[in-house]
Design a protein around this motif. Structure first.
Motif, mmCIF file in Angstrom:
data_model
loop_
_atom_site.group_PDB
_atom_site.id
_atom_site.type_symbol
_atom_site.label_atom_id
_atom_site.label_comp_id
_atom_site.label_asym_id
_atom_site.label_seq_id
_atom_site.Cartn_x
_atom_site.Cartn_y
_atom_site.Cartn_z
ATOM 1 N N GLY A 69 0.875 -1.216 0.021
ATOM 2 C CA GLY A 69 -0.057 0.170 0.060
ATOM 3 C C GLY A 69 0.836 1.314 -0.125
ATOM 4 O O GLY A 69 2.061 1.339 0.064
ATOM 5 N N PRO A 70 0.087 2.300 -0.045
ATOM 6 C CA PRO A 70 0.860 3.755 -0.047
ATOM 7 C C PRO A 70 1.958 3.844 1.052
ATOM 8 O O PRO A 70 2.708 4.440 0.934
ATOM 9 N N ALA A 71 1.244 3.603 2.336
ATOM 10 C CA ALA A 71 2.000 3.886 3.425
ATOM 11 C C ALA A 71 3.207 2.848 3.700
ATOM 12 O O ALA A 71 4.290 3.335 4.015
ATOM 13 N N GLY A 72 3.190 1.714 3.183
ATOM 14 C CA GLY A 72 4.152 0.715 3.163
ATOM 15 C C GLY A 72 5.374 1.171 2.143
ATOM 16 O O GLY A 72 6.465 1.200 2.312
ATOM 17 N N HIS A 73 4.795 1.627 1.138
ATOM 18 C CA HIS A 73 5.653 2.107 -0.136
ATOM 19 C C HIS A 73 6.411 3.277 0.397
ATOM 20 O O HIS A 73 7.506 3.472 0.309
ATOM 21 N N ASP A 74 5.901 4.063 1.129
ATOM 22 C CA ASP A 74 6.552 5.557 1.628
ATOM 23 C C ASP A 74 7.517 4.972 2.562
ATOM 24 O O ASP A 74 8.695 5.359 2.569
ATOM 25 N N LEU A 75 7.363 4.204 3.606
ATOM 26 C CA LEU A 75 8.231 3.576 4.424
ATOM 27 C C LEU A 75 9.205 2.830 3.760
ATOM 28 O O LEU A 75 10.524 2.971 4.269
ATOM 29 N N PHE A 76 9.105 2.037 3.012
ATOM 30 C CA PHE A 76 10.149 1.089 2.367
ATOM 31 C C PHE A 76 11.374 2.281 1.664
ATOM 32 O O PHE A 76 12.375 2.116 1.720
ATOM 33 N N GLU A 77 10.726 3.442 1.000
ATOM 34 C CA GLU A 77 11.709 4.372 0.436
ATOM 35 C C GLU A 77 12.313 5.191 1.464
ATOM 36 O O GLU A 77 13.612 5.496 1.352
ATOM 37 N N ARG A 78 11.643 5.359 2.499
ATOM 38 C CA ARG A 78 12.493 5.989 3.547
ATOM 39 C C ARG A 78 13.550 5.283 4.401
ATOM 40 O O ARG A 78 14.562 5.595 4.658
ATOM 41 N N LEU A 79 13.239 3.814 4.372
ATOM 42 C CA LEU A 79 14.319 3.050 4.895
ATOM 43 C C LEU A 79 15.255 2.660 3.696
ATOM 44 O O LEU A 79 16.486 2.601 4.139
ATOM 45 N N SER A 109 12.321 -3.912 -4.948
ATOM 46 C CA SER A 109 11.312 -2.915 -5.220
ATOM 47 C C SER A 109 10.711 -3.024 -6.588
ATOM 48 O O SER A 109 10.117 -2.097 -7.285
ATOM 49 N N GLU A 110 10.614 -4.365 -7.438
ATOM 50 C CA GLU A 110 10.455 -4.393 -8.617
ATOM 51 C C GLU A 110 8.785 -4.409 -8.932
ATOM 52 O O GLU A 110 8.348 -4.039 -9.641
ATOM 53 N N ARG A 111 8.218 -4.901 -7.883
ATOM 54 C CA ARG A 111 6.553 -5.065 -7.790
ATOM 55 C C ARG A 111 6.164 -3.968 -7.606
ATOM 56 O O ARG A 111 6.459 -2.830 -6.670
ATOM 57 N N ARG A 112 4.927 -3.636 -8.161
ATOM 58 C CA ARG A 112 4.357 -2.514 -7.825
ATOM 59 C C ARG A 112 3.288 -2.408 -6.555
ATOM 60 O O ARG A 112 2.904 -1.432 -6.032
ATOM 61 N N ASP A 113 3.120 -3.698 -6.041
ATOM 62 C CA ASP A 113 2.104 -3.657 -5.060
ATOM 63 C C ASP A 113 2.620 -4.244 -3.708
ATOM 64 O O ASP A 113 2.161 -4.523 -2.666
ATOM 65 N N ARG A 114 3.975 -4.771 -3.767
ATOM 66 C CA ARG A 114 4.591 -4.927 -2.770
ATOM 67 C C ARG A 114 6.043 -5.040 -2.706
ATOM 68 O O ARG A 114 6.967 -5.128 -3.931
ATOM 69 N N TRP A 115 6.776 -4.445 -1.610
ATOM 70 C CA TRP A 115 8.219 -4.450 -1.669
ATOM 71 C C TRP A 115 8.863 -5.210 -0.370
ATOM 72 O O TRP A 115 7.837 -4.980 0.659
ATOM 73 N N THR A 116 9.624 -5.477 -0.391
ATOM 74 C CA THR A 116 10.481 -6.617 0.738
ATOM 75 C C THR A 116 11.837 -6.121 0.788
ATOM 76 O O THR A 116 12.665 -5.565 0.048
ATOM 77 N N ILE A 117 12.275 -6.338 2.252
ATOM 78 C CA ILE A 117 13.530 -6.295 2.495
ATOM 79 C C ILE A 117 13.896 -7.686 3.419
ATOM 80 O O ILE A 117 13.207 -8.120 4.224
ATOM 81 N N ALA A 118 14.927 -8.426 2.758
ATOM 82 C CA ALA A 118 15.107 -9.746 2.861
ATOM 83 C C ALA A 118 16.442 -10.469 3.395
ATOM 84 O O ALA A 118 17.368 -9.382 2.735
ATOM 85 N N LEU A 119 16.728 -11.141 4.092
ATOM 86 C CA LEU A 119 18.258 -11.864 4.100
ATOM 87 C C LEU A 119 17.830 -13.406 3.955
ATOM 88 O O LEU A 119 16.681 -14.124 4.491
ATOM 89 N N TYR A 120 18.738 -14.044 3.581
ATOM 90 C CA TYR A 120 18.374 -15.773 3.601
ATOM 91 C C TYR A 120 19.783 -16.191 3.399
ATOM 92 O O TYR A 120 20.834 -15.749 3.116
ATOM 93 N N GLN A 121 19.710 -17.747 3.344
ATOM 94 C CA GLN A 121 20.982 -18.386 3.571
ATOM 95 C C GLN A 121 20.622 -19.752 2.707
ATOM 96 O O GLN A 121 19.725 -20.511 2.975
#
Length: 399
Positions: free
Chosen positions: A320-330, A349-361
């Motif tokens: 959503g808009p609030a999530g996108h704004d927070l993602f950009e600020r981070l 940030s490739e998707r228009r409806d969902r943005w993720t920050i991840a770590l994996y192994q």
């Protein structure tokens, strides 16, 4: 200046020659940091802030913002003291040091006590419930935990700290320091400049911290600092995802479903979370669990993924808009955030409806029971790193 040692009758028995910090290889900033951490009582804190007297050491090199604070102390009255140990060689270094400790104070004032306790636990590698009170109680057994905690929380809310810059060549630099104090008008603090004099006699060293100059700000209105929440902190938004696996979907009839459920149940039962405000994980869907997070994130997902490239991981999803704004600020703080996490992060940030920050192994033997303990240990560490780093940021930027 040479120190002369005499007997009671005035006969000179020995002399101590002055030594400057940095003059000999062993006497550097790290050395001074260790001395003051081991002997916080040597600092003349009562001359800088009476409420900071009798302080005890909490930890060294605590990450705050973009740097590492040299020393964090706390007094029985709940006053936090931030100490930076520096060798001042020129005017520019003086400006930099004063600006740095004020940045640390501003960063500290943005944290809640629970956030700070989580960072300290991680730094000390301890699971104690109250790392601050436990240290103080060892020195002052009669102290009231309730009063101590209230004072500590109030100091964080108002940014009222004792700030100390300790080193050599400390002189009154009213104009230089004034520039930074005007920039920090939204904090309430006492700033002390502590000159550390060294005198040597053979293999013995005399360390004498003193206050040649002191600058103390007037009390101002506070704007920096974490405010108390006005509503529910844990908005466990579902967004229609309750049973959506974070990775590739797997059929419900898969015979490994029971194995996955048992794996995650044991993880939920065993995991030790460092942040006191973080609720325990719950089952999310097939082969993943979720830890509730302040809106607009909703939750932190931990998962195991089979397939051609099996792996385990953790991610935060923003919608959503609030999530996108927070993602950009981070994203604007990406370098600092990745230093805090201490593990490589993937920012999508490739998707228009969902943005993720991840770590994996990557984990080749994901279904080998002999690796389950190691998998759970990695997931627990990843969860604590993500929670400790992102929880205070998400909450502060969403209030």
């Amino acid at each position: 200046m040479t120190i002369v040692e005499t007997d009671l009758y005035g006969k000179v028995t020995d002399t101590w020659r002055p030594v400057r910090l940095g003059e000999e290889a062993n006497f550097d900033e790290k050395w001074l940091q260790g001395i003051l951490f081991a002997h916080p009582g040597a600092l003349p804190l009562a001359e800088i802030d009476p409420l900071a007297s009798d302080s005890v050491s909490i930890c060294r090199e605590l990450r705050l913002g973009r740097g590492l604070l040299d020393l964090l102390l706390v007094s029985p009255r709940g006053r936090l003291t931030l100490v930076e140990c520096k060798l001042w060689r020129n005017h520019e270094s003086r400006r930099k040091v004063v600006g740095q400790i004020l940045e640390y104070a501003a960063e500290l004032a943005r944290l809640r006590l629970s956030d700070l306790e989580a960072r300290v636990r991680d730094r000390l590698k301890t699971t104690t419930d109250n790392p601050f009170f436990d240290r103080v109680r060892a020195q002052a057994p009669a102290i009231s935990e309730k009063e101590f905690t209230e004072n500590l929380e109030q100091g964080l809310r108002t940014g009222h700290f004792c700030l100390v810059i300790a080193g050599d060549g400390i002189r009154s630099e009213a104009q230089v320091i004034g520039e930074f104090l005007r920039a920090a008008g939204n904090l309430r603090f006492s700033l002390g400049l502590v000159q550390v004099d060294l005198h040597r006699r053979g293999e013995r060293l005399l360390v004498q911290p003193r206050v040649p100059s002191k600058v103390q700000t007037e009390v101002r209105t506070v704007f920096v600092g974490a405010s108390e929440p006005t509503g529910a902190d844990e908005d466990d938004q579902q967004d229609g995802e309750t049973n959506e696996a974070p990775g590739a979907p797997e059929a419900p009839e898969d015979p490994l479903a029971r194995v996955d459920r048992e794996f995650w149940q044991s993880f939920i039962d065993e995991v030790k979370l460092q942040h006191p405000d973080q609720p325990r994980p719950r089952h999310g869907g097939r082969n993943w669990v979720k830890l509730s997070f302040p809106a607009p994130v909703g939750w932190l997902a931990l998962y195991r993924l089979r397939g051609a490239k099996p792996r385990i991981g953790a991610f935060l999803a923003f919608r959503g808009p609030a999530g996108h704004d927070l993602f950009e600020r981070l994203m604007a703080e990406r370098k600092e955030i990745e230093e805090d996490v201490g593990m490589p992060l993937s920012w999508d940030s490739e998707r228009r409806d969902r943005w993720t920050i991840a770590l994996y192994q990557d984990w080749a033997g994901i279904d080998d029971p002999s690796t389950y303990a190691a998998q759970k240990a990695w997931l627990a560490d990843a969860a604590n790193r993500m929670v400790n780093t992102f929880r205070p940021r998400v909450r502060a930027r969403s209030e």
